[in-house]
Design a protein around this motif. Structure first.
Motif, PDB file in Angstrom:
ATOM      1  N   GLY A   1       0.929  -1.186  -0.124  1.00  0.00           N
ATOM      2  CA  GLY A   1      -0.220  -0.125  -0.014  1.00  0.00           C
ATOM      3  C   GLY A   1       0.854   1.367  -0.060  1.00  0.00           C
ATOM      4  O   GLY A   1       0.934   2.154  -1.022  1.00  0.00           O
ATOM      5  N   ARG A   2       1.909   1.164   0.623  1.00  0.00           N
ATOM      6  CA  ARG A   2       2.323   2.472   0.844  1.00  0.00           C
ATOM      7  C   ARG A   2       3.504   2.579  -0.356  1.00  0.00           C
ATOM      8  O   ARG A   2       3.477   3.780  -1.352  1.00  0.00           O
ATOM      9  CB  ARG A   2       3.241   2.511   1.884  1.00  0.00           C
ATOM     10  N   TRP A   3       4.130   1.153  -1.498  1.00  0.00           N
ATOM     11  CA  TRP A   3       4.608   1.689  -2.277  1.00  0.00           C
ATOM     12  C   TRP A   3       3.662   1.811  -3.338  1.00  0.00           C
ATOM     13  O   TRP A   3       4.538   2.747  -4.273  1.00  0.00           O
ATOM     14  CB  TRP A   3       4.777   0.277  -2.819  1.00  0.00           C
ATOM     15  N   LEU A   4       2.223   1.731  -3.696  1.00  0.00           N
ATOM     16  CA  LEU A   4       1.412   2.038  -4.266  1.00  0.00           C
ATOM     17  C   LEU A   4       0.979   3.503  -4.578  1.00  0.00           C
ATOM     18  O   LEU A   4       1.536   4.685  -5.234  1.00  0.00           O
ATOM     19  CB  LEU A   4      -0.030   1.427  -4.217  1.00  0.00           C
ATOM     20  N   GLY A   5       0.898   3.710  -3.041  1.00  0.00           N
ATOM     21  CA  GLY A   5       1.054   6.160  -2.860  1.00  0.00           C
ATOM     22  C   GLY A   5       1.744   6.218  -3.102  1.00  0.00           C
ATOM     23  O   GLY A   5       1.442   7.430  -3.509  1.00  0.00           O
ATOM     24  N   THR A   6       3.256   6.086  -2.495  1.00  0.00           N
ATOM     25  CA  THR A   6       4.521   6.266  -3.210  1.00  0.00           C
ATOM     26  C   THR A   6       4.020   6.548  -4.989  1.00  0.00           C
ATOM     27  O   THR A   6       4.817   7.599  -5.324  1.00  0.00           O
ATOM     28  CB  THR A   6       5.390   5.985  -2.880  1.00  0.00           C
ATOM     29  N   LEU A   7       4.035   5.654  -5.606  1.00  0.00           N
ATOM     30  CA  LEU A   7       4.056   5.241  -6.905  1.00  0.00           C
ATOM     31  C   LEU A   7       3.099   6.685  -7.676  1.00  0.00           C
ATOM     32  O   LEU A   7       3.161   7.307  -8.666  1.00  0.00           O
ATOM     33  CB  LEU A   7       4.017   4.135  -7.440  1.00  0.00           C
ATOM     34  N   VAL A   8       2.148   6.512  -7.417  1.00  0.00           N
ATOM     35  CA  VAL A   8       0.676   7.625  -7.382  1.00  0.00           C
ATOM     36  C   VAL A   8       1.514   9.188  -7.575  1.00  0.00           C
ATOM     37  O   VAL A   8       1.704  10.114  -8.149  1.00  0.00           O
ATOM     38  CB  VAL A   8      -0.500   7.530  -6.733  1.00  0.00           C
ATOM     39  N   ALA A   9       1.422   9.144  -5.857  1.00  0.00           N
ATOM     40  CA  ALA A   9       2.393  11.257  -5.865  1.00  0.00           C
ATOM     41  C   ALA A   9       3.258  11.375  -6.512  1.00  0.00           C
ATOM     42  O   ALA A   9       3.290  12.073  -6.446  1.00  0.00           O
ATOM     43  CB  ALA A   9       2.962  10.230  -4.194  1.00  0.00           C
ATOM     44  N   ARG A  10       4.335  10.001  -6.956  1.00  0.00           N
ATOM     45  CA  ARG A  10       5.407  10.613  -7.293  1.00  0.00           C
ATOM     46  C   ARG A  10       5.164  10.839  -8.943  1.00  0.00           C
ATOM     47  O   ARG A  10       5.622  11.887  -9.553  1.00  0.00           O
ATOM     48  CB  ARG A  10       6.359   9.240  -7.381  1.00  0.00           C
ATOM     49  N   LEU A  11       4.468  10.321  -9.540  1.00  0.00           N
ATOM     50  CA  LEU A  11       3.523  10.674 -11.113  1.00  0.00           C
ATOM     51  C   LEU A  11       2.712  11.812 -11.663  1.00  0.00           C
ATOM     52  O   LEU A  11       3.122  12.834 -12.087  1.00  0.00           O
ATOM     53  CB  LEU A  11       2.932   9.525 -11.430  1.00  0.00           C
ATOM     54  N   HIS A  12       2.412  12.033  -9.879  1.00  0.00           N
ATOM     55  CA  HIS A  12       1.199  13.272  -9.243  1.00  0.00           C
ATOM     56  C   HIS A  12       3.153  14.609  -9.554  1.00  0.00           C
ATOM     57  O   HIS A  12       2.466  16.021 -10.862  1.00  0.00           O
ATOM     58  CB  HIS A  12       0.660  13.582  -8.405  1.00  0.00           C
ATOM     59  N   SER A  13       3.948  14.430  -8.629  1.00  0.00           N
ATOM     60  CA  SER A  13       4.553  15.757  -8.401  1.00  0.00           C
ATOM     61  C   SER A  13       5.251  15.514 -10.270  1.00  0.00           C
ATOM     62  O   SER A  13       5.794  16.986  -9.935  1.00  0.00           O
ATOM     63  CB  SER A  13       5.102  15.276  -7.343  1.00  0.00           C
ATOM     64  N   GLU A  14       5.543  14.975 -10.380  1.00  0.00           N
ATOM     65  CA  GLU A  14       6.771  14.986 -11.674  1.00  0.00           C
ATOM     66  C   GLU A  14       5.642  15.190 -13.272  1.00  0.00           C
ATOM     67  O   GLU A  14       6.042  15.444 -14.543  1.00  0.00           O
ATOM     68  CB  GLU A  14       7.061  13.653 -12.018  1.00  0.00           C
ATOM     69  N   GLY A  15       4.183  15.715 -12.726  1.00  0.00           N
ATOM     70  CA  GLY A  15       3.659  16.538 -14.223  1.00  0.00           C
ATOM     71  C   GLY A  15       2.697  15.538 -14.725  1.00  0.00           C
ATOM     72  O   GLY A  15       2.163  15.671 -16.064  1.00  0.00           O
ATOM     73  N   MET A  16       3.492  14.451 -14.208  1.00  0.00           N
ATOM     74  CA  MET A  16       2.732  12.711 -15.368  1.00  0.00           C
ATOM     75  C   MET A  16       0.813  12.125 -15.052  1.00  0.00           C
ATOM     76  O   MET A  16       0.248  12.025 -16.451  1.00  0.00           O
ATOM     77  CB  MET A  16       3.325  11.253 -14.978  1.00  0.00           C
ATOM     78  N   LEU A  17      -0.062  13.341 -14.614  1.00  0.00           N
ATOM     79  CA  LEU A  17      -1.113  12.467 -13.667  1.00  0.00           C
ATOM     80  C   LEU A  17      -1.552  14.414 -14.259  1.00  0.00           C
ATOM     81  O   LEU A  17      -1.546  15.569 -14.148  1.00  0.00           O
ATOM     82  CB  LEU A  17      -1.629  12.150 -12.829  1.00  0.00           C
ATOM     83  N   SER A  18      -2.812  14.201 -14.813  1.00  0.00           N
ATOM     84  CA  SER A  18      -4.025  15.612 -15.001  1.00  0.00           C
ATOM     85  C   SER A  18      -4.949  15.364 -14.272  1.00  0.00           C
ATOM     86  O   SER A  18      -5.303  14.638 -13.623  1.00  0.00           O
ATOM     87  CB  SER A  18      -4.260  15.507 -16.513  1.00  0.00           C
ATOM     88  N   THR A  19      -5.492  16.470 -14.076  1.00  0.00           N
ATOM     89  CA  THR A  19      -6.266  16.372 -12.848  1.00  0.00           C
ATOM     90  C   THR A  19      -7.977  16.864 -13.972  1.00  0.00           C
ATOM     91  O   THR A  19      -7.539  17.763 -14.456  1.00  0.00           O
ATOM     92  CB  THR A  19      -6.341  17.696 -11.403  1.00  0.00           C
ATOM     93  N   ARG A  20      -8.236  16.256 -14.328  1.00  0.00           N
ATOM     94  CA  ARG A  20     -10.118  16.496 -14.429  1.00  0.00           C
ATOM     95  C   ARG A  20     -11.426  16.591 -13.953  1.00  0.00           C
ATOM     96  O   ARG A  20     -11.621  16.020 -13.291  1.00  0.00           O
ATOM     97  CB  ARG A  20     -10.217  15.870 -15.821  1.00  0.00           C
ATOM     98  N   GLU A  21     -12.163  17.746 -14.010  1.00  0.00           N
ATOM     99  CA  GLU A  21     -13.803  17.740 -13.591  1.00  0.00           C
ATOM    100  C   GLU A  21     -14.396  17.029 -14.992  1.00  0.00           C
ATOM    101  O   GLU A  21     -14.490  17.758 -15.173  1.00  0.00           O
ATOM    102  CB  GLU A  21     -13.531  19.124 -12.697  1.00  0.00           C
TER     103      GLU A  21
END
Length: 547
Positions: A141-161
């Protein structure tokens, strides 16, 4: 056999785990007898993550798991380095949906069915090298959360509403298994996890006529902010990767359909309470999406070197990879996984090219019988034969009793009558034996190819079953009135403890115990050796193969 029993047996106690078997030593090249030298390159076999929302059905067991296990057993016996991995997707929304319908907690449902699935795998003789269990593996769980946080911090994920189905009576956001409707691409009945008909990936918010899977209330869209992984930014490397794959026709057609339009954005988070929390500000009430996590489970199962200071992501070990699963699951492996690797700046491997072996565990022709019922009624040998041959477990058991066990019973009687129940001193021989041995040498070459000696291109366990049946019938027709003839048939029985072991390991072990040999050796002509002279042959009280 009753097929109408209730299936919510999540408190069943699993069978005791078997003691880990020692790895076989590298087999020398049996040059001239159908063998092949075993190189150092590993062979990776991977299967689709399983959702512990119910017990296994025979179709689910057959498609990925038995066939993959057959290949893994053959390669291990041949001295190849094999990594056979699987995963249990505890956080699938199907688990939460099952819990809501049964009035249980999702954690209880996941733990109960995870134990049931483990017991079914063990009963069927499935021997993984590693199974990732999302809620049991410490640190996942910690590994997966870190993966998501890392991808977001590096601009690989987009926020959409955008709009997401919502059920007012249930006060619940509808995504994954919580919502049903029409596939936005083919119109077939589907849910938010994906379409089993066309397998084109989509966001559950795109479903036509969405309905709550729990109360059947038509859903009303509400605005929701979520994280997405946009595949379009990886169009060129994904197109190059797909072009390099030796993909089945249906999968290749899906790649072409995706590239004909703008590539989709895949949700990374969904609002809810079940799963791994999304550790990104503004999304604290969301959990990692199931399809994204399915790809992440594959990465975690590799156990690779760390990627910077983030989660463990790196290049896979070199070697051939063969993926077993359904079409929709293959899309997760061939679309979501390489996109995730690219987002982590890790190019997906194409040399050697990954291969895909598709099954139809959820299709209209899939066997929906409960796996545990069939295993208990017919035994693992008959079920595994049926899984790779498709003859039906009853028919498989009839063949084993009418051909294999009948021949072995007659052989054991002959050993008792001609040599006092012991292996004779004489070498194999007699009329017809030299020609029969030449036929067996040719058969073992074909058998090795069917077991995957030539890699994924030649793997055909259905053909392996047919070759084994023909071999037993030919040997059964030979005379055994003299000791050399008897020794020849005993050598074939000993060979079957190796040749039949990948498909029917339980019976192969029983036969090996009766002959005083070791089961599971390399599938070579060298296995055609008479047991040690003077060995007491002790036929089992029960049938050798099957129940």
């Amino acid at each position: 056999m009753s097929l109408s029993r209730p299936v919510d047996r999540i408190t069943r106690t699993p069978a005791r785990r078997p003691t880990p078997r020692p790895r076989p030593q590298r087999a020398p090249n049996a040059r001239g007898d159908g063998g092949a030298s075993a190189g150092p390159t590993p062979f990776r076999i991977t299967t689709a993550p399983l959702e512990p929302a119910g017990e296994l059905r025979v179709g689910q067991l057959s498609g990925p798991y038995v066939a993959a296990d057959v290949l893994a057993r053959f390669l291990r016996a041949d001295g190849r380095h094999v990594l056979f991995t699987g995963a249990i997707a505890d956080h699938a929304t199907a688990v939460e949906a099952r819990a809501l319908r049964r009035g249980r907690s999702a954690a209880e449902v996941a733990a109960g069915f995870r134990a049931a699935v483990d017991a079914d795998w063990q009963r069927a003789g499935i021997t993984f090298d590693r199974v990732v269990r999302a809620r049991r593996d410490r640190g996942y769980g910690r590994w997966l959360g870190t993966l998501v946080a890392r991808l977001h911090s590096e601009g690989m994920l987009s926020t959409r509403e955008g709009p997401l189905p919502y059920c007012a009576p249930c006060a619940r956001w509808l995504h994954g298994a919580h919502v049903t409707g029409g596939c936005p691409h083919c119109g077939a009945s589907a849910d938010g996890t994906g379409c089993h008909a066309c397998a084109v990936p989509y966001d559950g918010a795109e479903l036509a006529r969405p309905v709550c899977a729990l109360c059947s209330t038509p859903a009303a869209p509400r605005p929701c902010r979520r994280l997405f992984l946009p595949l379009e930014r990886f169009r060129d490397p994904l197109a190059a990767y797909w072009a390099a794959l030796d993909a089945p026709e249906r999968l290749a057609g899906l790649f072409a359909a995706l590239l004909a339009d703008r590539l989709p954005e895949l949700p990374v988070g969904q609002p809810g309470e079940w799963g791994v929390p999304v550790p990104v500000a503004g999304h604290e009430d969301q959990r990692v999406d199931g399809r994204f996590e399915a790809a992440a489970l594959e990465l975690y199962g590799r156990g690779l070197e760390p990627y910077g200071r983030g989660p463990g992501i790196g290049r896979p070990a070199p070697g051939e990879t063969l993926y077993f699963g359904g079409l929709r699951d293959a899309v997760d492996h061939a679309v979501v996984l390489p996109a995730l690797l690219l987002a982590c700046r890790v190019p997906p491997e194409v040399h050697p090219r990954p291969r895909f072996r598709l099954s139809a565990a959820h299709g209209p022709g899939a066997d929906r019988t409960w796996a545990l019922d069939v295993l208990n009624e017919f035994g693992s040998d008959a079920v595994r034969r049926h899984a790779v041959h498709g003859e039906g477990p009853a028919r498989a058991l009839a063949v084993l009793h009418g051909t294999w066990n009948r021949w072995l019973d007659e052989l054991f009687v002959s050993v008792r009558e001609l040599s006092g129940g012991r292996v004779p001193l004489e070498a194999p021989g007699g009329p017809g034996w030299p020609e029969h041995r030449r036929r067996l040498a040719h058969t073992v070459r074909l058998l090795r190819a069917a077991y995957g000696d030539g890699g994924a291109d030649t793997f055909d366990p259905r053909r392996a079953v047919r070759l084994l049946d023909v071999t037993v019938r030919m040997t059964q027709a030979l005379p055994r009135e003299e000791l050399p003839q008897l020794a020849g048939q005993l050598s074939l029985a000993a060979a079957l403890t190796a040749w039949a072991h990948p498909i029917m390991p339980e019976g192969a072990r029983r036969l090996a115990a009766a002959l005083g040999v070791t089961a599971g050796g390399p599938v070579t002509l060298g296995a055609l050796a008479v047991p040690r002279p003077g060995t007491q042959v002790g036929p089992p009280s029960a049938p050798v193969f099957g129940f």
